[in-house]
Enzyme design. Sequence first.
Site, PDB file in Angstrom:
ATOM      1  CE1 TYR A  53      -3.252  -2.751  -0.052  1.00 39.05           C
ATOM      2  CE2 TYR A  53      -3.729  -2.364   2.256  1.00 39.05           C
ATOM      3  CZ  TYR A  53      -3.972  -3.053   1.087  1.00 39.05           C
ATOM      4  OH  TYR A  53      -4.939  -4.028   1.054  1.00 39.05           O
ATOM      5  N   PRO A 209     -16.067  -3.305   0.969  1.00 37.31           N
ATOM      6  CG  PRO A 209     -16.307  -2.845   3.244  1.00 37.31           C
ATOM      7  CD  PRO A 209     -15.284  -2.894   2.144  1.00 37.31           C
ATOM      8  N   GLY A 211     -18.951  -1.482  -2.044  1.00 38.18           N
ATOM      9  CA  GLY A 211     -19.172  -1.493  -3.486  1.00 38.18           C
ATOM     10  C   GLY A 211     -20.650  -1.501  -3.822  1.00 38.18           C
TER      11      GLY A 211
END
Length: 297
Positions: A53, A209, A211
């Site tokens: 990341y 989550p 989406g």
Amino acid sequence: MRYRTLGGLKVSAVGLGAMPLSIEGRPDEARAVATVHAALDAGVTLLDTADSYHRPGEDPGHNERLLARALKSYGGDTGQVLVATKGGRGRSADGDWTVTGAPDHLKAAAEASARRLGVDAIGLYQLHKSDPAVPFKESVGALGDLLDAGTIRLAGLSNVDADQIRRAHAMLGDRLVSVQNRYSPEVRDSEPELRLCAELGLAFLPWSPLGGISRSSLDGPSRLGGGPGRFAVFADVARERGVSPQQVCLAWLTSLSPTVIPIPGASRPETIRDSAGAADLTLTAEESARLAHVPAG
């Protein structure tokens, strides 16, 4: 804050996906740290990160170092916070995501992650993605070696299918504690994996989550077909309950199984405060039924 069990540990029913704090479009350091602190203030005790990341072309670990600084500067107790990181993926200078599941790489990556996090042992270390060029059992074997060495305390998988979960569980036993796959109102391909995790007692951590919970999918009348407004029922329930559609979405996810712990991303304090509030939102049977009939995207 309600809590759930992950590998015998008590963690918040909603975690923080820290990726947005380090990749393209990331906030400045002050806002990023404030976002982590807001999560902790709200009772969030599961922070999810990865060595990959970071922005393209940067060295690995920006997000891990950021979380380490945020935890160190937090004024409250962080003894119950579980930092879950991942290894096996990378980012090239052009922004592509790479996969490297060789055992030597995973072991070196875990050791580097532990140094960046400033811990003697990583609380939860997850194989970020299986490498098609490396036998899956070899990558999972590396997790076993890291557990044996004490470099990591618990092991998890990410972006895997049901067969891989069963194979890893057979190898690691109860030291395998979690699976992190994409799952949301819009993307539900991992339904079999979610159910298998419930069967095996593994925590299921949906990434991305929220989406489908966007303006275009919420606007307009509720409908069961595709196109704009197909997820408007989430907005309908939110208006009736006086909360955000995002809270309704996360509460719906936690209602699917007692092992589900969503990890929504956030880059602003107000965003993670709102998401954390979903842990205390219990949907009625009628609301859950309405949401269950909304088709995936």
